[in-house]
Design a protein around this motif. Structure first.
Motif, PDB file in Angstrom:
ATOM      1  N   VAL A 533     -11.604   2.374  51.645  1.00 35.90           N
ATOM      2  CA  VAL A 533     -10.827   1.133  51.541  1.00 35.90           C
ATOM      3  C   VAL A 533      -9.506   1.332  52.289  1.00 35.90           C
ATOM      4  CG1 VAL A 533      -9.693  -0.474  49.960  1.00 35.90           C
ATOM      5  CG2 VAL A 533     -11.902   0.538  49.342  1.00 35.90           C
ATOM      6  N   LEU A 534      -9.130   0.302  53.069  1.00 36.44           N
ATOM      7  CA  LEU A 534      -7.938   0.419  53.915  1.00 36.44           C
ATOM      8  C   LEU A 534      -6.772  -0.360  53.324  1.00 36.44           C
ATOM      9  CD1 LEU A 534      -9.665  -0.093  57.399  1.00 36.44           C
ATOM     10  CD2 LEU A 534      -9.217   2.068  56.190  1.00 36.44           C
ATOM     11  N   ASP A 535      -5.586   0.146  53.594  1.00 32.62           N
ATOM     12  CA  ASP A 535      -4.390  -0.608  53.200  1.00 32.62           C
ATOM     13  C   ASP A 535      -4.000  -1.548  54.343  1.00 32.62           C
ATOM     14  OD1 ASP A 535      -3.012   0.871  55.089  1.00 32.62           O
ATOM     15  OD2 ASP A 535      -2.045   2.194  53.617  1.00 32.62           O
ATOM     16  N   LYS A 536      -2.894  -2.234  54.191  1.00 33.79           N
ATOM     17  CA  LYS A 536      -2.503  -3.231  55.192  1.00 33.79           C
ATOM     18  C   LYS A 536      -2.232  -2.616  56.565  1.00 33.79           C
ATOM     19  CE  LYS A 536      -1.060  -7.265  52.731  1.00 33.79           C
ATOM     20  NZ  LYS A 536      -1.632  -6.913  51.414  1.00 33.79           N
ATOM     21  N   ALA A 537      -1.837  -1.337  56.557  1.00 37.46           N
ATOM     22  CA  ALA A 537      -1.553  -0.673  57.827  1.00 37.46           C
ATOM     23  C   ALA A 537      -2.822  -0.051  58.429  1.00 37.46           C
ATOM     24  CB  ALA A 537      -0.495   0.401  57.601  1.00 37.46           C
ATOM     25  N   GLY A 538      -3.950  -0.234  57.752  1.00 34.72           N
ATOM     26  CA  GLY A 538      -5.207   0.303  58.279  1.00 34.72           C
ATOM     27  C   GLY A 538      -5.460   1.749  57.880  1.00 34.72           C
ATOM     28  N   ASN A 539      -4.664   2.284  56.954  1.00 34.61           N
ATOM     29  CA  ASN A 539      -4.885   3.674  56.507  1.00 34.61           C
ATOM     30  C   ASN A 539      -5.810   3.719  55.302  1.00 34.61           C
ATOM     31  OD1 ASN A 539      -2.944   4.739  58.372  1.00 34.61           O
ATOM     32  ND2 ASN A 539      -1.364   3.894  57.014  1.00 34.61           N
ATOM     33  N   PRO A 540      -6.721   4.712  55.264  1.00 32.25           N
ATOM     34  CA  PRO A 540      -7.591   4.843  54.095  1.00 32.25           C
ATOM     35  C   PRO A 540      -6.787   5.130  52.825  1.00 32.25           C
ATOM     36  CG  PRO A 540      -8.362   6.237  55.893  1.00 32.25           C
ATOM     37  CD  PRO A 540      -7.019   5.708  56.307  1.00 32.25           C
ATOM     38  N   ILE A 541      -7.168   4.506  51.730  1.00 33.91           N
ATOM     39  CA  ILE A 541      -6.511   4.752  50.438  1.00 33.91           C
ATOM     40  C   ILE A 541      -7.234   5.937  49.794  1.00 33.91           C
ATOM     41  CG2 ILE A 541      -6.061   3.777  48.138  1.00 33.91           C
ATOM     42  CD1 ILE A 541      -6.142   0.970  49.646  1.00 33.91           C
ATOM     43  N   PRO A 542      -6.530   7.037  49.557  1.00 33.26           N
ATOM     44  CA  PRO A 542      -7.220   8.228  49.039  1.00 33.26           C
ATOM     45  C   PRO A 542      -8.003   7.932  47.755  1.00 33.26           C
ATOM     46  CG  PRO A 542      -4.955   8.758  49.659  1.00 33.26           C
ATOM     47  CD  PRO A 542      -5.085   7.267  49.744  1.00 33.26           C
ATOM     48  N   GLY A 543      -9.247   8.395  47.744  1.00 35.49           N
ATOM     49  CA  GLY A 543     -10.065   8.287  46.535  1.00 35.49           C
ATOM     50  C   GLY A 543     -10.750   6.942  46.337  1.00 35.49           C
ATOM     51  N   LEU A 544     -10.539   5.995  47.232  1.00 32.94           N
ATOM     52  CA  LEU A 544     -11.109   4.661  47.002  1.00 32.94           C
ATOM     53  C   LEU A 544     -12.089   4.241  48.109  1.00 32.94           C
ATOM     54  CD1 LEU A 544     -11.029   2.374  44.925  1.00 32.94           C
ATOM     55  CD2 LEU A 544      -9.279   1.253  46.306  1.00 32.94           C
ATOM     56  N   PHE A 545     -13.293   3.883  47.668  1.00 36.37           N
ATOM     57  CA  PHE A 545     -14.352   3.455  48.577  1.00 36.37           C
ATOM     58  C   PHE A 545     -14.873   2.102  48.095  1.00 36.37           C
ATOM     59  CE2 PHE A 545     -14.032   7.978  48.337  1.00 36.37           C
ATOM     60  CZ  PHE A 545     -14.172   8.422  49.646  1.00 36.37           C
ATOM     61  N   ALA A 546     -15.516   1.361  48.992  1.00 38.14           N
ATOM     62  CA  ALA A 546     -16.086   0.079  48.561  1.00 38.14           C
ATOM     63  C   ALA A 546     -17.291  -0.258  49.420  1.00 38.14           C
ATOM     64  CB  ALA A 546     -15.046  -1.036  48.643  1.00 38.14           C
ATOM     65  N   ALA A 547     -18.219  -0.995  48.821  1.00 38.66           N
ATOM     66  CA  ALA A 547     -19.432  -1.395  49.554  1.00 38.66           C
ATOM     67  C   ALA A 547     -19.963  -2.697  48.981  1.00 38.66           C
ATOM     68  CB  ALA A 547     -20.495  -0.305  49.427  1.00 38.66           C
ATOM     69  N   GLY A 548     -20.643  -3.450  49.833  1.00 43.50           N
ATOM     70  CA  GLY A 548     -21.329  -4.666  49.386  1.00 43.50           C
ATOM     71  C   GLY A 548     -20.467  -5.906  49.508  1.00 43.50           C
ATOM     72  N   GLU A 549     -20.826  -6.906  48.709  1.00 40.04           N
ATOM     73  CA  GLU A 549     -20.196  -8.217  48.853  1.00 40.04           C
ATOM     74  C   GLU A 549     -18.700  -8.195  48.536  1.00 40.04           C
ATOM     75  OE1 GLU A 549     -22.380 -11.362  46.884  1.00 40.04           O
ATOM     76  OE2 GLU A 549     -20.939 -12.888  47.528  1.00 40.04           O
ATOM     77  N   VAL A 550     -18.232  -7.202  47.804  1.00 36.09           N
ATOM     78  CA  VAL A 550     -16.794  -7.110  47.501  1.00 36.09           C
ATOM     79  C   VAL A 550     -15.975  -6.771  48.755  1.00 36.09           C
ATOM     80  CG1 VAL A 550     -16.738  -4.632  46.903  1.00 36.09           C
ATOM     81  CG2 VAL A 550     -15.125  -6.209  45.821  1.00 36.09           C
ATOM     82  N   THR A 551     -16.643  -6.306  49.801  1.00 38.75           N
ATOM     83  CA  THR A 551     -15.909  -5.961  51.022  1.00 38.75           C
ATOM     84  C   THR A 551     -15.882  -7.149  51.969  1.00 38.75           C
ATOM     85  OG1 THR A 551     -17.852  -5.152  52.227  1.00 38.75           O
ATOM     86  CG2 THR A 551     -16.680  -3.557  50.839  1.00 38.75           C
TER      87      THR A 551
END
Ligand code: ADP
Length: 583
Positions: A533-551
């Motif tokens: 999962v990315l923050d507003k600056a496009g950096n990955p948020i440590p420990g957080l992943f996402a998949a499916g319709e929530v993305t």
């Protein structure tokens, strides 16, 4: 704007006293029957003079998997609490109402005092505090979440899945379940030329070039490996390839089993046969836990527990879309009022993406892109009762019996055209090419014979007879179909349709009514190709992943039909792998 995400169905706690005095029954065994979602549900209720001894479901025709929690839980709770005032099971309300009504009838016959039996009495349910630990936590047990859970486990992780509904499955379980993939093994023998570049082009251009190229590339390249992965887990796909509504091209696969039961059943099978994946249902995630900027767990509320769950490696968000949240979807598209039904299950409410945004600074993209289908059941908006087979073999006509759109168009184009028709109402017309026998089934396991019997579809031995049954001028409908048949012959069409196969010329003819229905939310948390999962600056948020319709970000402004089941498989699997190795 801040949304009050109140999920009424989930928050309705059980408020029944264990001490309710049931009734003075006439001892014996009583049968009660009442309509469920599909047909009558029959129960057998045994009582002695003071007590309900047992409740058994003896006959039903409800959908397997979708209704099983209601069929098990309600009889058990009626006995446990000696009350009819038990909660309906969210996601299976028609079945729940049917079971409760059938038990009510049996208890009435037994001389029960229904006023007392129906009372809901408050008990003091104190929830236990409980801590769980796992390598990977998956929030949401739909198609993407269970794919992530299985793949994380295959990559050596212990997994905890938290699902707020009474059963896993989400929208995936009730999906039409077409799966797009470039598949020479199945497409070549049917003479279909295809390539991942063409799948890329359709997906990118079909979403108005607003999709993120790197996600689309990952998606089209991994769609077929996703089928192979599912097959390795025991899921079957038919050899037939078709074009599902809005897919734009014949690369849609059909699972062997109806709806999404093939996907969900396959994952459940894996979970039951392998140690290391714990699934908690009726457990709603309400907060994310962060330590030094890293997501390390979640807080959740179960039926009997307050949960703090810690993840050693990562948290995967797979909570689906928000098509069932009227307030939210209306905020992004004011036309999507409560009068427009949805195909979605009631748990599709979207709260977790806001949690990710507020708590972990996740970037949300494309929330304004909400997909409707021109394919809702006029009574409940669901996809059930849909009589179409492949896009090539059916037309849509309005209440005047006239076509109004190219039926191989994008979903948004077709739905917008439907909104312009009288009462936003149309008929799908097919013939015996789609249903060579009366036993032919749609994706919902419904035979055409049954749909006609129940008045959900209509049949005519001639076009004129069909027209009369659906109250359309027979001359107009005949003319519409004759013109369409000429278009099939010439492969050119007044509406610009390009996908043709058979003429509509083989009796019997069938018609099924359809209306616009909210289906899929294209926006959500932004991810990269590793599902971080990315923050507003496009950096990955440590420990957080996402998949499916929530993305958000894969489909741009419009998702192709058949791309969602492939998406949740591809990105769910990647999320599981990535979270497992994020040590
Ligand atoms: P996808 O196709 O992306 O997997 P689904 O709708 O199939 O989406 O699955 C999403 C699942 O997430 C649903 O079963 C839904 O009930 C669940 N869910 C949504 N919000 C929460 C939440 N707050 N806590 C736990 N589970 C949730």
């Amino acid at each position: 704007m801040k949304f009050k995400m109140i999920d009424k169905l989930i928050l309705s706690t059980l408020i029944i006293s264990k001490f309710a005095v049931a009734s003075n029954f006439k001892p014996g065994t009583y049968i009660g029957s009442a309509p469920g979602y599909k047909d009558n549900i029959q129960v057998e209720v045994k009582v002695n003079s003071k007590k309900i001894e047992s409740v058994k479901i003896v006959k039903h025709d409800e959908s397997p998997l979708i209704s099983d929690v209601a069929l098990q839980r309600i009889p058990a709770e009626v006995v446990e609490y000696q009350s009819l005032g038990v909660d309906e099971v969210a996601g299976a309300t028609a079945t729940s109402k049917g079971v409760i009504a059938a038990i009510t009838r049996a208890l009435r016959a037994a001389g029960g005092d229904l006023n007392t039996l129906r009372k809901k009495v408050v008990t003091n349910t104190v929830k236990e505090n409980r801590e769980y630990n796992a390598d990977v936590i998956v929030v949401g047990g739909g198609g993407a979440g269970l794919a992530a859970a299985v793949s994380a486990h295959q990559n050596g992780a212990t997994v905890l899945v938290l699902e707020k509904m009474p059963r896993v499955g989400g929208n995936t379980l009730i999906a039409g379940s077409a799966y797009n993939a470039v598949d020479p093994k199945r497409q070549k023998p049917l003479g279909i030329e295809d390539s991942v570049d063409l799948h890329y082009k359709h997906t990118f251009e079909g979403g108005d070039k607003l999709g993120k190229p790197v996600l689309i590339k990952t998606f089209v390249e991994n769609s077929y490996p996703g089928i192979e992965w599912l097959e390795s887990l025991g899921m079957g796909f038919k050899d037939e390839i078709f074009t599902v509504l809005g897919a734009l091209y014949p690369r849609s696969h059909k699972p062997e089993k109806p709806l999404g039961t093939g996907f969900i059943g396959t994952y459940e099978d894996y979970i039951s046969k392998n140690k290391g994946i714990t699934v908690l249902t009726d457990t709603k995630v309400e907060d994310l836990i962060l330590e030094n900027g890293r997501v390390v767990g979640v807080k959740a509320l179960g039926r009997k527990e307050n949960i703090v769950a810690k993840a050693k490696n990562g948290v995967v968000i797979a909570t689906g879309g928000f098509g069932a949240n009227v307030e939210l979807r209306q905020h992004y598209n004011s036309k999507l009022t409560k009068d427009i039904p949805t195909t979605n299950h009631p748990g599709a409410t979207g709260e977790v993406m806001f949690m990710a945004a507020e708590k972990a600074a996740a970037n949300l993209v494309g929330l304004q892109y909400i997909q409707l289908l021109p394919m809702g059941d006029p009574i409940n908006g669901s996809l059930s009762g849909n009589i179409e087979g492949s896009v090539e073999d059916r037309i849509f006509v309005n209440k005047s019996g006239k076509r109004f759109v190219a039926e191989d168009e994008r979903r948004d184009v077709m739905t917008n055209a439907l909104f312009e028709q009288e009462d936003a109402y149309m008929w799908t017309i097919v013939d015996a090419h789609t249903y060579p026998t009366e036993q032919g089934k749609n994706n919902f396991n419904e035979t055409i014979e049954d749909l006609v019997k129940k008045g959900r579809a209509f049949k005519g031995e001639t076009v004129e007879e069909l027209a009369t049954k659906i109250k359309v001028d027979p001359v107009v409908l005949k003319d519409t179909i004759d013109k369409f048949n000429v278009a099939v012959e010439n492969k050119t069409d007044e509406f610009g349709r390009k996908l043709f196969a058979n003429k509509l010329d083989k009796a019997p003819f069938y018609a099924g009514p359809r209306v616009p229905t909210v289906h899929h939310t294209m926006g959500g948390v932004e991810i990269n190709e590793k599902t971080q999962v990315l923050d507003k600056a496009g950096n990955p948020i440590p420990g957080l992943f996402a998949a499916g319709e929530v993305t958000g970000g894969l489909h741009g402004s419009n998702r192709l039909g058949g791309n969602a089941l492939a998406e949740i498989t591809v990105f769910g699997k990647i999320a599981g792998e990535e979270a497992a190795k994020n040590k």
